[in-house]
Design an enzyme around this catalytic site. Structure first.
Site, PDB file in Angstrom:
ATOM      1  N   SER A 108      32.797   2.780 -41.403  1.00 19.10           N
ATOM      2  CA  SER A 108      33.359   1.427 -41.422  1.00 19.10           C
ATOM      3  C   SER A 108      34.866   1.471 -41.192  1.00 19.10           C
ATOM      4  O   SER A 108      35.316   1.929 -40.148  1.00 19.10           O
ATOM      5  CB  SER A 108      33.009   0.739 -42.744  1.00 19.10           C
ATOM      6  OG  SER A 108      33.398  -0.605 -42.741  1.00 19.10           O
TER       7      SER A 108
ATOM      8  N   ASP B  30      31.254  -4.746 -37.718  1.00 22.01           N
ATOM      9  CA  ASP B  30      30.466  -5.622 -38.587  1.00 22.01           C
ATOM     10  C   ASP B  30      31.365  -6.572 -39.378  1.00 22.01           C
ATOM     11  O   ASP B  30      30.884  -7.518 -39.993  1.00 22.01           O
ATOM     12  CB  ASP B  30      29.558  -4.814 -39.528  1.00 22.01           C
ATOM     13  CG  ASP B  30      30.296  -3.915 -40.491  1.00 22.01           C
ATOM     14  OD1 ASP B  30      31.524  -3.737 -40.333  1.00 22.01           O
ATOM     15  OD2 ASP B  30      29.646  -3.379 -41.412  1.00 22.01           O
TER      16      ASP B  30
END
Length: 590
Positions: free
Chosen positions: A164, A335
């Site tokens: 991430s 995301d």
């Protein structure tokens, strides 16, 4: 964790890696062996010199597998991301899948991080050796595209090699279930138990990962590539969530976009082009995938430092007479998305809570304008997200549900609605950490659909002479200044985990009577109280005057997060309350 000494584990790794007695016949690339051997030798020299910190941090535990899979610093050791920890985790996953599915298959993706392609090859080789078909995206793709592929291709699971928004030294291994959600706690627990039974190397008295040659498995079809048609269907599903009417897309909008050297450029630019933004300006130096993330230490759209190159480009464009309406930034696995807007002489970053509120209001506003009833609609957010969401839900008449932190819980709500034949009720979901989802095409946060909706929303408010910052201020004026702040306190090293556990235990047994001078009106222990939610290591202190402090250890990093909530009639008053809560919270966690 093994009962072997750290010194003996170091020597075992040196013997196996340097002697090329490799894990169950799996042969990493020669350069990878050289890197691991060099790092292990450096640890040994430091240990001989009396410095045990490096080897201790690398070997004091196994890298923990949980609902977010694995995440850690790349390097040699049991507490690091490397070909051996990835192969071992994949063997545990393979054992789980073969126990629960007939003819299982797994979709695999990666972001731009270092070793991502190598780790994908390792995982695919282990799956193939266990009779499990591996379907791989041929290039970097966003996390939501992986969640989509799992369901679109009918896979039993998904694996995404991503850390991430962590710094460049990290990589991770995120696992998805057949519903496209991150795996449940029950599945993670069983996979973790199966991983714990496995050795890293042959000859340790326990089985280790099975492997086959990657090329041979690709020839026989056990390993194959995910086609372009899957990405095309993903983008079509994103576009199905458009909130614009015919003619709306004709209004001009200038967007500056940065994928922060990650995966977002392909899908975000294609989507924006198809909603009438034919040319997306991209921040120079942040456009192409690059695991070094050279323009920012933390490729996190929450952080202003990560957006500074884009803000500088916005200033330059304005000076040249070509101003941008907004700056969009997606994190490396696309995301999550952050936004900066011009605000007087500066550029204001819209927080995750604020964007969640803006999008929730925008979608509800557009649905109401079309004459749609919102009485059956369901929006979902988390226990640590803005309390203003309740006011928005009351205004438009839709149902708001709150879940634990982690987008998989929002995905599970969608799954339950779908099982009841009511998937159409899901309207929107968000969490404070810059994750948003409209539609049921994926079961994770999706910066691609969020980027589209943010641009449509910016176009909507621009037609009324307002920026997104102006629109948010209008909402504050209508509902009150509900402000939030998240503070992260790190506890690194071998003793950090123990310190975090001690702190959480103390908060449960010695709850304060006051925080920042405000009486604690109630305490909710999500690990033991009957909340209707799964048990979680979270403690919430509800204070007088609509204020809250929530304490939660991170599930992926050695840190504890403080979530602070304040409400006042003015911004200055709410900010002062947040400052007082932060000071008190830091003292509480000292």
């Amino acid at each position: 964790m093994s009962d072997k000494s750290i010194e003996s584990m170091l020597q075992e790794w040196r013997d196996n890696v340097e002697g090329e007695t490799l894990q169950c016949g799996f042969a990493p690339q020669f350069a990878e062996l050289e890197e691991l051997s060099s790092e292990l030798a450096s640890m040994a020299r430091n240990l001989e010199a009396g410095d045990a910190s490096h080897v201790t941090n690398a070997f004091f535990k196994d890298l923990e597998f949980g609902t977010a899979g694995l995440r850690g610093v790349i390097g040699a050791g049991t507490n690091r991301m490397n070909v051996y920890t990835v192969a071992r985790a994949t063997q545990g996953l393979a054992d789980y899948l073969n126990a629960h599915f007939e003819n299982p298959s797994v979709a695999i993706a990666r972001d731009s991080r270092h070793k991502g392609e190598l780790f994908v090859d390792v995982a695919a080789s282990v799956l193939a050796a266990n009779g499990i078909r591996a379907l791989i995206y041929p290039r970097v793709e966003p996390t939501p595209a992986l969640s989509f592929a799992v369901r679109d291709l009918g896979c039993s699971a998904g694996i995404n090699m991503t850390a991430s928004h962590n710094p460049a030294a990290y990589n991770g291994y995120k696992v998805y279930g057949p519903d496209g959600c991150q795996i449940t706690s029950e599945a993670a627990s069983e996979i973790s138990e199966r991983i714990a039974r496995l050795a890293y190397f042959e000859g340790e008295g326990a089985p280790c990962a099975k492997t086959v040659d990657f090329q041979q498995a690709s020839f026989d079809g056990t390993i194959s590539w995910i086609g372009e048609d899957t990405i095309a269907r993903f983008i079509d599903a994103v576009l199905a969530q458009s909130q614009e009417e015919p003619g709306d897309s004709e209004a001009p909008l200038s967007v500056l976009y940065t994928p922060l050297c990650g995966t977002g450029l392909e899908c975000v630019s294609q989507t924006l082009e198809r909603i009438g933004i034919p040319y997306v300006n991209v921040v120079p130096g942040q456009d192409l995938p690059n695991g070094d993330f050279p323009t920012c230490e933390y490729p996190n759209p929450e952080e202003r430092d990560a957006l500074e190159p884009g803000i500088d480009a916005c200033r330059a464009a304005k000076a040249a007479g070509r101003p941008h309406d907004l700056l969009l930034a997606t994190d490396p696995d696309a995301d999550r998305v952050g936004v900066a807007c011009e605000d007087g002489d500066d550029y204001t970053l819209i927080t995750g809570n604020e964007m969640g509120i803006l999008l929730m209001d925008f979608i509800a506003r557009k649905k109401a304008a079309r004459g749609e009833s919102l009485s059956r609609s369901v929006a979902v957010t988390t226990i640590v997200s803005s309390a203003m969401a309740d006011s928005i839900a009351a205004e438009y008449g839709f149902e708001l549900r709150r879940v634990l932190t982690g987008f998989k819980y929002i995905g599970e709500v969608i799954g339950r609605l779908e099982a009841a034949g009511e998937a159409d009720r899901f309207m929107f979901g968000f969490e404070e950490s810059y994750g948003y989802l409209a539609g049921t095409h994926v079961r994770d946060k999706d910066a691609v659909v969020a980027s589209m909706l943010i641009c449509q929303m910016a176009r909507y408010w621009r037609a009324q002479g307002k920026t997104l910052v102006d629109a948010m201020r209008d909402l504050y004026a209508a509902y009150g200044w509900w402000l939030n702040r998240t503070v992260s306190i790190a506890y690194p090293g071998a003793d950090g985990d123990a310190r975090m556990k001690d702190i959480m235990a103390r908060l449960r047994t010695e709850a304060p009577a006051k925080i920042a001078g405000r009486a604690v009106a109630g305490v909710v222990d999500y690990a033991h109280d009957k909340t209707g939610l799964p048990s979680a290591n979270v403690v919430e202190f509800r204070l007088e005057g609509d204020c809250k402090v929530i304490v939660r250890p991170s599930g992926t990093e050695p840190k504890i997060k403080l979530y602070l909530f304040a409400k006042d009639e003015s911004r200055d008053g709410a900010e002062a309350l947040l400052d007082a809560l932060e000071a008190a919270g830091r003292k509480l966690l000292n």
